[in-house]
Design a protein around this motif. Structure first.
Motif, PDB file in Angstrom:
ATOM      1  N   SER A 295      52.249  17.471  11.356  1.00 56.76           N
ATOM      2  CA  SER A 295      53.220  17.925  12.352  1.00 56.76           C
ATOM      3  C   SER A 295      54.535  17.188  12.144  1.00 56.76           C
ATOM      4  O   SER A 295      54.577  15.979  11.982  1.00 56.76           O
ATOM      5  N   ARG A 296      55.579  17.964  12.095  1.00 56.74           N
ATOM      6  CA  ARG A 296      56.916  17.397  11.947  1.00 56.74           C
ATOM      7  C   ARG A 296      57.557  17.298  13.323  1.00 56.74           C
ATOM      8  O   ARG A 296      57.172  17.994  14.253  1.00 56.74           O
ATOM      9  N   ALA A 297      58.551  16.451  13.393  1.00 56.88           N
ATOM     10  CA  ALA A 297      59.281  16.337  14.649  1.00 56.88           C
ATOM     11  C   ALA A 297      59.945  17.672  14.947  1.00 56.88           C
ATOM     12  O   ALA A 297      60.512  18.312  14.071  1.00 56.88           O
ATOM     13  N   SER A 298      59.846  18.085  16.182  1.00 54.02           N
ATOM     14  CA  SER A 298      60.426  19.355  16.584  1.00 54.02           C
ATOM     15  C   SER A 298      61.942  19.249  16.507  1.00 54.02           C
ATOM     16  O   SER A 298      62.540  18.292  16.973  1.00 54.02           O
ATOM     17  N   ARG A 299      62.552  20.240  15.909  1.00 58.91           N
ATOM     18  CA  ARG A 299      64.007  20.248  15.823  1.00 58.91           C
ATOM     19  C   ARG A 299      64.517  21.569  16.372  1.00 58.91           C
ATOM     20  O   ARG A 299      63.786  22.551  16.410  1.00 58.91           O
ATOM     21  N   PRO A 300      65.768  21.608  16.788  1.00 58.87           N
ATOM     22  CA  PRO A 300      66.307  22.858  17.325  1.00 58.87           C
ATOM     23  C   PRO A 300      66.287  23.960  16.273  1.00 58.87           C
ATOM     24  O   PRO A 300      66.551  23.729  15.101  1.00 58.87           O
ATOM     25  N   VAL A 301      65.953  25.153  16.706  1.00 59.90           N
ATOM     26  CA  VAL A 301      65.899  26.301  15.817  1.00 59.90           C
ATOM     27  C   VAL A 301      67.220  27.050  15.841  1.00 59.90           C
ATOM     28  O   VAL A 301      67.694  27.523  14.825  1.00 59.90           O
ATOM     29  N   ALA A 302      67.822  27.131  16.997  1.00 59.57           N
ATOM     30  CA  ALA A 302      69.084  27.846  17.154  1.00 59.57           C
ATOM     31  C   ALA A 302      70.056  26.938  17.905  1.00 59.57           C
ATOM     32  O   ALA A 302      69.645  25.978  18.559  1.00 59.57           O
ATOM     33  N   PRO A 303      71.351  27.236  17.820  1.00 58.92           N
ATOM     34  CA  PRO A 303      72.308  26.363  18.506  1.00 58.92           C
ATOM     35  C   PRO A 303      72.061  26.214  20.004  1.00 58.92           C
ATOM     36  O   PRO A 303      72.274  25.150  20.558  1.00 58.92           O
ATOM     37  N   ASP A 304      71.590  27.264  20.642  1.00 60.48           N
ATOM     38  CA  ASP A 304      71.373  27.147  22.084  1.00 60.48           C
ATOM     39  C   ASP A 304      70.112  26.361  22.428  1.00 60.48           C
ATOM     40  O   ASP A 304      69.823  26.116  23.590  1.00 60.48           O
ATOM     41  N   ASP A 305      69.350  25.916  21.413  1.00 59.46           N
ATOM     42  CA  ASP A 305      68.204  25.041  21.640  1.00 59.46           C
ATOM     43  C   ASP A 305      68.589  23.571  21.482  1.00 59.46           C
ATOM     44  O   ASP A 305      67.805  22.692  21.805  1.00 59.46           O
ATOM     45  N   ASP A 306      69.777  23.302  20.961  1.00 59.24           N
ATOM     46  CA  ASP A 306      70.207  21.948  20.645  1.00 59.24           C
ATOM     47  C   ASP A 306      70.931  21.348  21.852  1.00 59.24           C
ATOM     48  O   ASP A 306      72.009  21.808  22.230  1.00 59.24           O
ATOM     49  N   PRO A 307      70.362  20.307  22.468  1.00 61.34           N
ATOM     50  CA  PRO A 307      71.002  19.722  23.661  1.00 61.34           C
ATOM     51  C   PRO A 307      72.399  19.182  23.362  1.00 61.34           C
ATOM     52  O   PRO A 307      73.297  19.277  24.195  1.00 61.34           O
ATOM     53  N   GLU A 308      72.590  18.613  22.183  1.00 58.14           N
ATOM     54  CA  GLU A 308      73.910  18.085  21.835  1.00 58.14           C
ATOM     55  C   GLU A 308      74.944  19.212  21.760  1.00 58.14           C
ATOM     56  O   GLU A 308      76.074  19.072  22.242  1.00 58.14           O
ATOM     57  N   PHE A 309      74.577  20.327  21.197  1.00 56.85           N
ATOM     58  CA  PHE A 309      75.488  21.478  21.132  1.00 56.85           C
ATOM     59  C   PHE A 309      75.841  21.954  22.532  1.00 56.85           C
ATOM     60  O   PHE A 309      76.996  22.253  22.829  1.00 56.85           O
ATOM     61  N   LEU A 310      74.849  22.014  23.419  1.00 59.62           N
ATOM     62  CA  LEU A 310      75.097  22.472  24.776  1.00 59.62           C
ATOM     63  C   LEU A 310      76.022  21.511  25.532  1.00 59.62           C
ATOM     64  O   LEU A 310      76.882  21.944  26.299  1.00 59.62           O
ATOM     65  N   ARG A 311      75.847  20.192  25.305  1.00 56.69           N
ATOM     66  CA  ARG A 311      76.743  19.221  25.948  1.00 56.69           C
ATOM     67  C   ARG A 311      78.177  19.415  25.470  1.00 56.69           C
ATOM     68  O   ARG A 311      79.127  19.417  26.262  1.00 56.69           O
ATOM     69  N   GLU A 312      78.351  19.563  24.153  1.00 51.89           N
ATOM     70  CA  GLU A 312      79.688  19.766  23.595  1.00 51.89           C
ATOM     71  C   GLU A 312      80.296  21.063  24.119  1.00 51.89           C
ATOM     72  O   GLU A 312      81.486  21.119  24.443  1.00 51.89           O
ATOM     73  N   LEU A 313      79.509  22.091  24.224  1.00 50.64           N
ATOM     74  CA  LEU A 313      79.998  23.363  24.750  1.00 50.64           C
ATOM     75  C   LEU A 313      80.451  23.204  26.200  1.00 50.64           C
ATOM     76  O   LEU A 313      81.499  23.717  26.603  1.00 50.64           O
ATOM     77  N   GLY A 314      79.674  22.446  26.981  1.00 52.87           N
ATOM     78  CA  GLY A 314      80.058  22.187  28.373  1.00 52.87           C
ATOM     79  C   GLY A 314      81.364  21.415  28.455  1.00 52.87           C
ATOM     80  O   GLY A 314      82.210  21.690  29.315  1.00 52.87           O
ATOM     81  N   ARG A 315      81.538  20.437  27.563  1.00 52.52           N
ATOM     82  CA  ARG A 315      82.794  19.677  27.539  1.00 52.52           C
ATOM     83  C   ARG A 315      83.971  20.590  27.223  1.00 52.52           C
ATOM     84  O   ARG A 315      85.032  20.479  27.822  1.00 52.52           O
ATOM     85  N   ARG A 316      83.789  21.477  26.267  1.00 57.75           N
ATOM     86  CA  ARG A 316      84.874  22.386  25.878  1.00 57.75           C
ATOM     87  C   ARG A 316      85.252  23.322  27.035  1.00 57.75           C
ATOM     88  O   ARG A 316      86.417  23.610  27.255  1.00 57.75           O
ATOM     89  N   VAL A 317      84.242  23.784  27.759  1.00 56.23           N
ATOM     90  CA  VAL A 317      84.497  24.706  28.868  1.00 56.23           C
ATOM     91  C   VAL A 317      85.241  23.987  29.988  1.00 56.23           C
ATOM     92  O   VAL A 317      86.131  24.560  30.631  1.00 56.23           O
ATOM     93  N   ARG A 318      84.912  22.705  30.237  1.00 47.83           N
ATOM     94  CA  ARG A 318      85.529  21.955  31.327  1.00 47.83           C
ATOM     95  C   ARG A 318      86.960  21.513  31.007  1.00 47.83           C
ATOM     96  O   ARG A 318      87.705  21.141  31.906  1.00 47.83           O
ATOM     97  N   ARG A 319      87.327  21.526  29.729  1.00 49.25           N
ATOM     98  CA  ARG A 319      88.697  21.100  29.383  1.00 49.25           C
ATOM     99  C   ARG A 319      89.724  22.032  29.997  1.00 49.25           C
ATOM    100  O   ARG A 319      89.528  23.242  30.075  1.00 49.25           O
ATOM    101  N   ASP A 320      90.822  21.456  30.342  1.00 49.99           N
ATOM    102  CA  ASP A 320      91.901  22.263  30.944  1.00 49.99           C
ATOM    103  C   ASP A 320      92.641  23.075  29.907  1.00 49.99           C
ATOM    104  O   ASP A 320      93.002  24.231  30.146  1.00 49.99           O
ATOM    105  N   ASP A 321      92.912  22.483  28.732  1.00 52.36           N
ATOM    106  CA  ASP A 321      93.734  23.190  27.752  1.00 52.36           C
ATOM    107  C   ASP A 321      92.921  24.192  26.915  1.00 52.36           C
ATOM    108  O   ASP A 321      93.493  25.056  26.265  1.00 52.36           O
TER     109      ASP A 321
END
Length: 69
Positions: A39-65
């Motif tokens: 068994s290998r460590a589970s890794r994200p299969v798609a971008p929307d499964d990656d918590p880091e991607f989702l955090r970055e996306l949230g940061r981008r959405v919250r930006r004013d500019d």
């Protein structure tokens, strides 16, 4: 006489079926048991499964500019 021919025909069929079964079992080899994959460590299969991607996306959405990072 026809009964003897019928018995010989049945005997020939039985012998051919048995010979085929024996030959088939000799040709068939048992497959080695498959080992389970390690068994290998589970890794994200798609971008929307990656918590880091989702955090970055949230940061981008919250930006004013709205500019990309």
């Amino acid at each position: 006489m026809p009964v003897v021919l019928l018995l010989v025909a049945v005997l020939v069929v039985v012998l051919v079926v048995r010979a085929t079964a024996v030959a088939g079992s000799e040709l068939r080899r048992e497959r080695p048991a498959r080992r389970p994959r390690p068994s290998r460590a589970s890794r994200p299969v798609a971008p929307d499964d990656d918590p880091e991607f989702l955090r970055e996306l949230g940061r981008r959405v919250r930006r004013d500019d709205g500019s990309p990072a």
